[in-house]
Design an enzyme around this catalytic site. Structure first.
Site, PDB file in Angstrom:
ATOM      1  N   ASP A  21       7.759 -28.827  -5.932  1.00 50.00           N
ATOM      2  CA  ASP A  21       7.318 -28.057  -4.754  1.00 50.00           C
ATOM      3  C   ASP A  21       8.518 -27.488  -4.002  1.00 50.00           C
ATOM      4  O   ASP A  21       9.609 -28.070  -4.014  1.00 50.00           O
ATOM      5  CB  ASP A  21       6.489 -28.981  -3.839  1.00 50.00           C
ATOM      6  CG  ASP A  21       5.636 -28.182  -2.856  1.00 50.00           C
ATOM      7  OD1 ASP A  21       5.500 -26.953  -3.027  1.00 50.00           O
ATOM      8  OD2 ASP A  21       5.123 -28.804  -1.902  1.00 50.00           O
ATOM      9  N   GLY A  22       8.300 -26.360  -3.352  1.00 50.23           N
ATOM     10  CA  GLY A  22       9.315 -25.776  -2.473  1.00 50.23           C
ATOM     11  C   GLY A  22       9.935 -24.482  -2.969  1.00 50.23           C
ATOM     12  O   GLY A  22      10.879 -23.983  -2.352  1.00 50.23           O
ATOM     13  N   ARG A  34       8.828 -14.574  -2.946  1.00 52.39           N
ATOM     14  CA  ARG A  34       8.498 -15.934  -3.411  1.00 52.39           C
ATOM     15  C   ARG A  34       8.753 -16.109  -4.901  1.00 52.39           C
ATOM     16  O   ARG A  34       9.175 -17.173  -5.358  1.00 52.39           O
ATOM     17  CB  ARG A  34       7.023 -16.251  -3.107  1.00 52.39           C
ATOM     18  CG  ARG A  34       6.699 -16.416  -1.638  1.00 52.39           C
ATOM     19  CD  ARG A  34       5.203 -16.680  -1.448  1.00 52.39           C
ATOM     20  NE  ARG A  34       4.770 -17.851  -2.180  1.00 52.39           N
ATOM     21  CZ  ARG A  34       4.867 -19.108  -1.722  1.00 52.39           C
ATOM     22  NH1 ARG A  34       5.364 -19.338  -0.527  1.00 52.39           N
ATOM     23  NH2 ARG A  34       4.465 -20.114  -2.455  1.00 52.39           N
ATOM     24  N   HIS A  38      10.253 -19.037  -7.698  1.00 46.57           N
ATOM     25  CA  HIS A  38       9.624 -19.564  -8.924  1.00 46.57           C
ATOM     26  C   HIS A  38      10.556 -19.391 -10.126  1.00 46.57           C
ATOM     27  O   HIS A  38      10.636 -20.260 -10.986  1.00 46.57           O
ATOM     28  CB  HIS A  38       8.287 -18.868  -9.176  1.00 46.57           C
ATOM     29  CG  HIS A  38       7.250 -19.140  -8.127  1.00 46.57           C
ATOM     30  ND1 HIS A  38       6.977 -20.409  -7.677  1.00 46.57           N
ATOM     31  CD2 HIS A  38       6.426 -18.311  -7.427  1.00 46.57           C
ATOM     32  CE1 HIS A  38       6.015 -20.356  -6.759  1.00 46.57           C
ATOM     33  NE2 HIS A  38       5.671 -19.088  -6.583  1.00 46.57           N
ATOM     34  N   GLU A  68      -6.065 -25.491  -7.216  1.00 48.19           N
ATOM     35  CA  GLU A  68      -6.110 -24.816  -5.907  1.00 48.19           C
ATOM     36  C   GLU A  68      -5.175 -23.598  -5.867  1.00 48.19           C
ATOM     37  O   GLU A  68      -5.392 -22.673  -5.080  1.00 48.19           O
ATOM     38  CB  GLU A  68      -5.713 -25.792  -4.793  1.00 48.19           C
ATOM     39  CG  GLU A  68      -6.774 -26.851  -4.481  1.00 48.19           C
ATOM     40  CD  GLU A  68      -6.892 -27.938  -5.547  1.00 48.19           C
ATOM     41  OE1 GLU A  68      -5.880 -28.229  -6.238  1.00 48.19           O
ATOM     42  OE2 GLU A  68      -8.002 -28.489  -5.698  1.00 48.19           O
ATOM     43  N   LEU A 132      10.659 -36.278 -26.745  1.00 49.80           N
ATOM     44  CA  LEU A 132      10.062 -36.166 -25.401  1.00 49.80           C
ATOM     45  C   LEU A 132       8.741 -35.421 -25.504  1.00 49.80           C
ATOM     46  O   LEU A 132       8.650 -34.399 -26.182  1.00 49.80           O
ATOM     47  CB  LEU A 132      11.013 -35.386 -24.472  1.00 49.80           C
ATOM     48  CG  LEU A 132      10.465 -35.044 -23.081  1.00 49.80           C
ATOM     49  CD1 LEU A 132      10.465 -36.273 -22.179  1.00 49.80           C
ATOM     50  CD2 LEU A 132      11.286 -33.932 -22.418  1.00 49.80           C
TER      51      LEU A 132
END
Ligand code: IPE
Ligand code: IPE
Ligand code: MG
Length: 256
Positions: A21-22, A34, A38, A68, A132
């Site tokens: 987040d952030g 924004r 990302h 959401e 992984l």
């Protein structure tokens, strides 16, 4: 009984889950759109994946797009999907070379056809990776996942495929998107927010939680080390008493 540690981290850390987040605030602080946050966030993802491989962590789950998040402006949603496609394309070779297998959890049916196809392809070609397992949570919501599982269970019970007497926590878990993936040991959230935001609601019942003030694009190996150091100090009791845990660890050591 706790399984044997597969790496040098004690208590064992098999599965790390991260709420990344952030990104938006990181961009905002720099007067950038924004999406620039990302983009930088994807850089962090590649570094943290490398870091997990280096540390011998077997499962890394990344919350990349929530159920959401569909409510965000279309332009941002589209840009995130584009970044996802670029990520899959640019990481493909590395995933094969390093032995990383990709798994997707979430309601993929809501994703566009090209994104679904790219994900299915990446899951297929990387399926043999043993180093992984990178679990990408996309169009993912814990409540949505539980409801979808409940629906499948109800359908199977109605048509006689499932005997409800058999339904317990373990069997219910197997109907979740995570299937056989072990539960997360540690869940990290960046950016100072202290909430789960619908991530792995069922699976994180006994996860240790760690909150970092650092915004995701700035999260790095040093911040990761801080989280792991903190995790090492934790006492995981799983509802038992300290005395019981001591006895159990002595018994399991004797059994070795
Ligand atoms: C997390 O960063 C990435 C996604 C949810 C896709 P945000 O986009 O939520 O960044 P903030 O919280 O607005 O700073
Ligand atoms: C959680 O972050 C979802 C992801 C990291 C993908 P959000 O930014 O969407 O969460 P809220 O809205 O702050 O709870
Ligand atoms: Mg956010």
């Amino acid at each position: 009984m706790v399984e044997k540690a597969n790496n040098k981290i004690l208590p064992p850390l098999t599965h790390l889950a991260i709420i990344m987040d952030g990104n938006g605030r990181w961009a905002q602080q720099r007067n950038l759109p924004r999406i620039a946050g990302h983009q930088q966030g994807v850089e962090t993802v590649t570094h943290i994946v490398d870091d997990c491989v280096r540390r011998g962590i077997r499962f890394l789950s990344l919350y990349a797009f929530s159920s959401e998040n569909w409510g965000r402006p279309l332009q941002e949603v589209n840009a995130l999907m584009e970044l996802l496609l670029q990520f899959l394309f640019s990481q493909r070779q590395k995933m094969l070379e390093v032995g990383i297998s990709l798994r997707v959890i979430g309601d993929v049916s809501r994703l566009s056809e090209p994104v679904q196809a790219a994900l299915a392809d990446a899951e297929k070609v990387t399926a043999k990776g043993k180093v992984l397992t990178l679990v990408l949570a996309l169009s993912y919501g814990g409540r949505d996942e539980i409801v979808r599982a409940a629906r499948t269970i109800a359908e199977q019970a109605l048509n006689g495929e499932l005997d409800l007497e058999q339904l317990d926590n373990k069997l219910f878990s197997s109907y979740l998107d995570t299937g056989e993936i072990p539960e997360p040991d540690l869940m990290i959230r960046t950016s100072g927010e202290m909430r789960i935001s619908n991530f792995l609601l069922w699976q994180a019942a006994y996860a240790e939680l760690y909150f970092s003030d650092v915004l995701w694009p700035d999260f790095d190996a040093t911040e990761m080390q801080k989280a792991l150091d903190d995790y090492l100090q934790r006492k995981r009791r799983f509802g038992l008493t300290d005395d019981q845990l001591k006895k159990n660890s002595t018994n399991s050591a004797e059994g070795d």
